[in-house]
Design a protein around this motif. Structure first.
Motif, PDB file in Angstrom:
ATOM      1  N   TRP A 170       8.482  -8.622 -22.384  1.00  0.00           N
ATOM      2  CA  TRP A 170       7.487  -7.746 -21.769  1.00  0.00           C
ATOM      3  C   TRP A 170       7.449  -7.832 -20.246  1.00  0.00           C
ATOM      4  CZ3 TRP A 170       5.095  -3.633 -23.407  1.00  0.00           C
ATOM      5  CH2 TRP A 170       3.960  -3.169 -22.740  1.00  0.00           C
ATOM      6  N   SER A 171       7.370  -9.035 -19.704  1.00  0.00           N
ATOM      7  CA  SER A 171       7.267  -9.186 -18.247  1.00  0.00           C
ATOM      8  C   SER A 171       8.507  -8.649 -17.540  1.00  0.00           C
ATOM      9  CB  SER A 171       7.029 -10.652 -17.872  1.00  0.00           C
ATOM     10  OG  SER A 171       8.120 -11.461 -18.300  1.00  0.00           O
ATOM     11  N   ASP A 172       9.663  -8.774 -18.181  1.00  0.00           N
ATOM     12  CA  ASP A 172      10.902  -8.272 -17.570  1.00  0.00           C
ATOM     13  C   ASP A 172      10.877  -6.746 -17.470  1.00  0.00           C
ATOM     14  OD1 ASP A 172      12.647 -10.811 -17.425  1.00  0.00           O
ATOM     15  OD2 ASP A 172      11.922 -10.810 -19.497  1.00  0.00           O
ATOM     16  N   TRP A 173      10.386  -6.100 -18.524  1.00  0.00           N
ATOM     17  CA  TRP A 173      10.322  -4.623 -18.503  1.00  0.00           C
ATOM     18  C   TRP A 173       9.283  -4.152 -17.479  1.00  0.00           C
ATOM     19  CZ3 TRP A 173      14.552  -4.941 -20.625  1.00  0.00           C
ATOM     20  CH2 TRP A 173      14.792  -5.523 -21.860  1.00  0.00           C
ATOM     21  N   ALA A 208      10.508  -4.571 -14.013  1.00  0.00           N
ATOM     22  CA  ALA A 208      11.588  -3.624 -13.712  1.00  0.00           C
ATOM     23  C   ALA A 208      11.070  -2.205 -13.501  1.00  0.00           C
ATOM     24  CB  ALA A 208      12.628  -3.640 -14.829  1.00  0.00           C
ATOM     25  N   GLY A 209       9.792  -1.975 -13.870  1.00  0.00           N
ATOM     26  CA  GLY A 209       9.192  -0.669 -13.585  1.00  0.00           C
ATOM     27  C   GLY A 209       9.119   0.311 -14.738  1.00  0.00           C
ATOM     28  N   VAL A 210       9.141  -0.176 -16.000  1.00  0.00           N
ATOM     29  CA  VAL A 210       9.013   0.757 -17.113  1.00  0.00           C
ATOM     30  C   VAL A 210       7.641   1.420 -17.090  1.00  0.00           C
ATOM     31  CG1 VAL A 210      10.629  -0.447 -18.630  1.00  0.00           C
ATOM     32  CG2 VAL A 210       8.199  -1.010 -18.735  1.00  0.00           C
ATOM     33  N   TYR A 211       7.608   2.624 -17.619  1.00  0.00           N
ATOM     34  CA  TYR A 211       6.362   3.388 -17.674  1.00  0.00           C
ATOM     35  C   TYR A 211       5.629   3.061 -18.970  1.00  0.00           C
ATOM     36  CZ  TYR A 211       3.298   7.436 -18.423  1.00  0.00           C
ATOM     37  OH  TYR A 211       2.226   8.244 -18.679  1.00  0.00           O
ATOM     38  N   ILE A 212       4.384   2.632 -18.849  1.00  0.00           N
ATOM     39  CA  ILE A 212       3.552   2.323 -20.010  1.00  0.00           C
ATOM     40  C   ILE A 212       2.275   3.152 -19.897  1.00  0.00           C
ATOM     41  CG2 ILE A 212       2.360   0.535 -21.336  1.00  0.00           C
ATOM     42  CD1 ILE A 212       5.315   0.041 -21.206  1.00  0.00           C
ATOM     43  N   ARG A 213       2.033   3.986 -20.872  1.00  0.00           N
ATOM     44  CA  ARG A 213       0.846   4.830 -20.842  1.00  0.00           C
ATOM     45  C   ARG A 213      -0.344   4.096 -21.443  1.00  0.00           C
ATOM     46  NH1 ARG A 213       0.130  10.836 -23.615  1.00  0.00           N
ATOM     47  NH2 ARG A 213      -1.918  11.299 -22.724  1.00  0.00           N
ATOM     48  N   ARG A 214      -1.385   3.928 -20.653  1.00  0.00           N
ATOM     49  CA  ARG A 214      -2.631   3.280 -21.091  1.00  0.00           C
ATOM     50  C   ARG A 214      -2.369   1.923 -21.758  1.00  0.00           C
ATOM     51  NH1 ARG A 214      -3.932   8.573 -23.049  1.00  0.00           N
ATOM     52  NH2 ARG A 214      -3.723   7.830 -25.176  1.00  0.00           N
ATOM     53  N   GLY A 215      -1.358   1.218 -21.278  1.00  0.00           N
ATOM     54  CA  GLY A 215      -1.071  -0.107 -21.819  1.00  0.00           C
ATOM     55  C   GLY A 215      -0.519  -0.111 -23.229  1.00  0.00           C
ATOM     56  N   PRO A 225      13.045   8.414 -22.061  1.00  0.00           N
ATOM     57  CA  PRO A 225      14.442   8.262 -21.618  1.00  0.00           C
ATOM     58  C   PRO A 225      14.595   7.469 -20.324  1.00  0.00           C
ATOM     59  CG  PRO A 225      14.079  10.484 -22.438  1.00  0.00           C
ATOM     60  CD  PRO A 225      12.732   9.822 -22.399  1.00  0.00           C
ATOM     61  N   GLU A 226      13.668   7.655 -19.379  1.00  0.00           N
ATOM     62  CA  GLU A 226      13.779   6.893 -18.131  1.00  0.00           C
ATOM     63  C   GLU A 226      13.567   5.402 -18.377  1.00  0.00           C
ATOM     64  OE1 GLU A 226      14.761   7.892 -15.055  1.00  0.00           O
ATOM     65  OE2 GLU A 226      15.273   9.722 -16.133  1.00  0.00           O
ATOM     66  N   ASN A 227      12.715   5.065 -19.350  1.00  0.00           N
ATOM     67  CA  ASN A 227      12.549   3.653 -19.714  1.00  0.00           C
ATOM     68  C   ASN A 227      13.830   3.089 -20.325  1.00  0.00           C
ATOM     69  OD1 ASN A 227       9.941   3.533 -18.798  1.00  0.00           O
ATOM     70  ND2 ASN A 227       8.977   3.382 -20.808  1.00  0.00           N
ATOM     71  N   ALA A 228      14.518   3.931 -21.116  1.00  0.00           N
ATOM     72  CA  ALA A 228      15.786   3.479 -21.713  1.00  0.00           C
ATOM     73  C   ALA A 228      16.788   3.124 -20.623  1.00  0.00           C
ATOM     74  CB  ALA A 228      16.351   4.563 -22.624  1.00  0.00           C
ATOM     75  N   LYS A 229      16.789   3.910 -19.553  1.00  0.00           N
ATOM     76  CA  LYS A 229      17.672   3.601 -18.409  1.00  0.00           C
ATOM     77  C   LYS A 229      17.323   2.240 -17.803  1.00  0.00           C
ATOM     78  CE  LYS A 229      18.806   8.158 -16.467  1.00  0.00           C
ATOM     79  NZ  LYS A 229      18.641   8.994 -15.247  1.00  0.00           N
ATOM     80  N   ILE A 230      16.020   2.006 -17.624  1.00  0.00           N
ATOM     81  CA  ILE A 230      15.574   0.749 -17.016  1.00  0.00           C
ATOM     82  C   ILE A 230      15.936  -0.436 -17.897  1.00  0.00           C
ATOM     83  CG2 ILE A 230      13.534  -0.582 -16.342  1.00  0.00           C
ATOM     84  CD1 ILE A 230      12.254   2.104 -15.481  1.00  0.00           C
ATOM     85  N   ILE A 231      15.706  -0.292 -19.200  1.00  0.00           N
ATOM     86  CA  ILE A 231      16.056  -1.357 -20.139  1.00  0.00           C
ATOM     87  C   ILE A 231      17.558  -1.647 -20.071  1.00  0.00           C
ATOM     88  CG2 ILE A 231      16.258  -1.911 -22.613  1.00  0.00           C
ATOM     89  CD1 ILE A 231      13.600  -0.338 -22.991  1.00  0.00           C
TER      90      ILE A 231
END
Length: 331
Positions: free
Chosen positions: A103-106, A109-116, A125-131
């Motif tokens: 969790w802390s790594d994602w 790295a800047g993943v988008y999380i909606r309302r936690g 898809p943009e989160n998949a790129k970050i991962i």
């Protein structure tokens, strides 16, 4: 002469087998908790690592319990990848020998999380790129001599995601689904409804086993009917649970069709892009069925009714096809 030739052949075969075993041992071992993470890892590591996914495809992570052998694999693997919120993580040893991503790594790295909401964050898809970038960076740390290989695979994966995003935009335009109103069985599919531009009228079960009261169900039914929701999207692995039961109940009362969607690929061999495409097409087909049936209206003409039944039958065949693939690979 023949004896010497035979011995040479045996020695050659033995050396070949030894080299093969040696190469296998040189490969990294990556363990991922769920199929989407494993799929992304495979795209980056390619032939340089063996990827093991813990939760079987098509299964519910909330019902998974690791076996001792799997716990030991997590402890000894080169790279352990999790979302970081899986309920079974506490059953793994803390003294892992390799690197761990969670969790802390994602978040860092800047993943988008909606309302936690951690559910299905990989569906963006943009989160998949970050991962993928985080995985690539850690593989380079573990195996610097293959850094160019991992970087090349990462670039290829990012191109695939760019193409996927273009395809999603095309689907949204072609089927005019943006703004269509839907109900969710749970918060699982908030990411995919967001990228499709759907209007979520409500979530039936908000959180783990936070069941709505009878009066709240009545309010959901009233809102869905008044706003003419097109479809109820529920998690396939919860079809026999409370989410499925309540979704079916609301469907009977309102006439809104229910579609059961898998949150992860039911075939571990499916790529990230393949999973996203068939999941999106399933949701679009459900919306089309809801449109044909007249949304939440119960008083529909005979012709649209039978067209809606036909579309829902196609959806059923599609789900059966996916399950058949799952059983084929698991056997």
């Amino acid at each position: 002469m023949k004896l010497r030739l035979g011995m040479l052949i045996l020695i050659s075969l033995s050396l070949t087998a030894a080299l093969k075993i040696s190469c296998e041992r040189e490969k990294l071992t990556i363990v991922a908790t769920i199929a989407p993470l494993g799929s992304i890892a495979r795209e980056i590591c390619g032939e340089k690592a063996n990827v093991v996914v813990l939760v079987p495809s098509g299964s519910d992570p909330h019902q998974y319990a690791p076996k001792p052998m799997e716990a030991e694999l997590v402890r000894t693997c080169d790279l352990f990848i999790s979302i970081g919120k899986e309920p079974f993580l506490g059953q793994f040893p803390e003294n892992k020998l390799g690197l761990s991503l969670g969790w802390s790594d994602w978040i860092n790295a800047g993943v988008y999380i909606r309302r936690g909401n951690p559910h299905y964050l990989w569906m963006y898809p943009e989160n998949a790129k970050i991962i993928a970038r985080v995985i690539a960076n850690n593989l380079i740390l573990l195996n610097p001599e293959n850094s160019e290989y991992y970087s090349s695979n990462l670039a290829t994966f990012e191109e695939k995601i760019d193409s996927l995003e273009s395809w999603i935009s095309l689907i949204k335009t072609q089927y005019s689904i943006e703004g269509e109103k839907v109900l969710l069985g749970g918060a699982h599919f908030e990411p995919i409804t967001e990228i499709l531009g759907l209007n979520v009228l409500g979530i039936i079960i908000k959180g783990e086993e936070k069941l709505p009261s009878p009066s709240e169900i009545v309010e959901i039914e009233k809102l869905a009917s008044e706003e003419r929701a097109k479809v109820i999207i529920a998690l396939a692995t919860q079809k026999g649970g409370n989410e499925g039961r309540l979704a079916d109940q609301i469907s009977r009362e309102t006439g809104i069709p229910v579609i059961y969607v898998h949150g992860v690929a039911i075939d571990e061999g499916d790529t990230y892009v393949e999973f996203m495409k068939y999941t999106i097409l399933q949701i679009v087909s459900g919306i089309q069925a809801g449109r044909t049936a007249g949304g939440s209206s119960k008083s529909i003409s005979t012709r649209p009714y039978w067209i809606a039944i036909l579309i829902l039958a196609v959806l059923l065949i599609f789900q059966t096809f996916l399950l058949a693939r799952c059983f084929k690979w698991s056997s």
